[in-house]
Scaffold this motif. Sequence first.
Motif, PDB file in Angstrom:
ATOM      1  N   SER A  62       5.961  19.987 -14.700  1.00 11.22           N
ATOM      2  CA  SER A  62       5.036  19.450 -13.580  1.00 11.22           C
ATOM      3  C   SER A  62       3.901  20.179 -13.425  1.00 11.22           C
ATOM      4  CB  SER A  62       5.629  19.290 -12.219  1.00 11.22           C
ATOM      5  OG  SER A  62       6.152  20.426 -12.008  1.00 11.22           O
ATOM      6  N   SER A  63       3.704  21.482 -14.249  1.00  9.75           N
ATOM      7  CA  SER A  63       2.467  22.254 -14.034  1.00  9.75           C
ATOM      8  C   SER A  63       1.259  21.632 -14.728  1.00  9.75           C
ATOM      9  CB  SER A  63       2.777  23.370 -14.668  1.00  9.75           C
ATOM     10  OG  SER A  63       2.973  23.422 -16.002  1.00  9.75           O
ATOM     11  N   LYS A  64       0.136  22.067 -14.283  1.00  9.78           N
ATOM     12  CA  LYS A  64      -1.221  21.243 -15.003  1.00  9.78           C
ATOM     13  C   LYS A  64      -1.795  22.572 -15.557  1.00  9.78           C
ATOM     14  CE  LYS A  64      -3.878  18.434 -15.929  1.00  9.78           C
ATOM     15  NZ  LYS A  64      -3.807  17.238 -16.613  1.00  9.78           N
ATOM     16  N   GLU A  75       1.782  24.747  -9.387  1.00 10.35           N
ATOM     17  CA  GLU A  75       1.008  24.108 -10.352  1.00 10.35           C
ATOM     18  C   GLU A  75       0.808  24.881 -11.697  1.00 10.35           C
ATOM     19  OE1 GLU A  75      -0.100  25.845  -7.881  1.00 10.35           O
ATOM     20  OE2 GLU A  75      -0.755  24.457  -5.936  1.00 10.35           O
ATOM     21  N   LYS A 134      -2.038  19.527 -20.341  1.00 12.67           N
ATOM     22  CA  LYS A 134      -2.548  20.756 -19.624  1.00 12.67           C
ATOM     23  C   LYS A 134      -3.666  21.336 -19.848  1.00 12.67           C
ATOM     24  CE  LYS A 134       2.087  20.013 -18.702  1.00 12.67           C
ATOM     25  NZ  LYS A 134       2.633  19.512 -17.728  1.00 12.67           N
ATOM     26  N   ILE A 168      -7.805  17.203  -9.799  1.00 16.21           N
ATOM     27  CA  ILE A 168      -6.377  16.965 -10.433  1.00 16.21           C
ATOM     28  C   ILE A 168      -5.622  16.223  -9.834  1.00 16.21           C
ATOM     29  CG2 ILE A 168      -4.720  17.881 -11.828  1.00 16.21           C
ATOM     30  CD1 ILE A 168      -6.273  20.393 -12.368  1.00 16.21           C
ATOM     31  N   TYR A 169      -5.425  16.568  -8.405  1.00 16.79           N
ATOM     32  CA  TYR A 169      -4.591  15.953  -7.361  1.00 16.79           C
ATOM     33  C   TYR A 169      -5.555  15.732  -6.168  1.00 16.79           C
ATOM     34  CZ  TYR A 169      -1.280  18.745  -9.915  1.00 16.79           C
ATOM     35  OH  TYR A 169      -0.531  19.250 -11.040  1.00 16.79           O
TER      36      TYR A 169
END
Length: 331
Positions: free
Chosen positions: A42-44, A89, A132, A327-328
């Motif tokens: 789930s990391s970006k 993140e 990513k 990003i979010y």
Amino acid sequence: MDSFKFYSQSDVLSLVNQRIGEIKLGERVQTVSSLNKLESSSSKFVIFGIPEDIGVRANYGIGGAKTGWTSALKAFLNTQSNSFLSGEEILVLGHFEIDEPTDQTIAGLRNRVNDIDVLVCPIVEKVVAAGKIPIVIGGGHNNAFPIIWGTSLGLKQPIDVVNIDAHADLRNTAEGRHSGNGFSFALQNGFLNQYRVFGLHQNYVNHALPNYIKNNVAIKIAYFEDLLQNNKTIPQNWQEFTIDLSSPCGLEIDLDSIENVLSSAISPSGFALNDIRKILLGNSKKFSYLHICEGATTLADGREDLKIGKTIAYLITDFIKALLPRIYPQL
């Protein structure tokens, strides 16, 4: 043999000074055991290191850039996890383990840089293709080429790049690979579209470079001396210089652009660290990668700077904080 060391959670935690009542980023970041597991994370943001100075020495520079990675990682991992930056993140991937060449001549070093290019590019490509954003800590600025190459392949298109640097790194490709021509190779191979240099020092412009820039519409320069003489702030100049750059776009920060930061080309004149922090914190672009290079804790001639790790850690966290809302959007 050259390889990539993937970090486990225990590798990361071994660098964290844990305290009761505190949570550090190193206690929240993710790890994976292989590139195949990147997409399920789930990391970006994906952080990894290239601790080498072969490219710097191949450009007649002073060795030591290989020492920046470990101190930067430790400072970053020991940053507090809080409402400003959680750490979940972020994925800490690992670092390259690069053997020294047996041939230590300039020709031998330059041949070795070609090997490093081929080693670095596929890792960057996999990270970018997984959706990513790589944050790459060097190492020499020679690694700009395989990072641009890998990003371009991962996105399946050429990219724009803006480089905060006292030097253009547009030396002749006929010299062979080294830290002074990474962008020349990226342009020559079609991976680099628009190239911008912010803060180029006039004292490091060779006689052929102005004509080369003038005749190449893909290159644009903001000279440090011009920035010193106008009435705008550094962040204002940055905004005007980069506003028309399209996505995808990479961001390069050569630490020799910041005054008194230890590097092969350390300088008493340059940007203040807080000016670069203002640029990063006020960033409005969704950069495709961040590459921080050339910083050293110890140079081959014995000079030391124990602050370099924390310097790099600030730049990493500022970069991430500015991008998170883009990003979010719910943040």
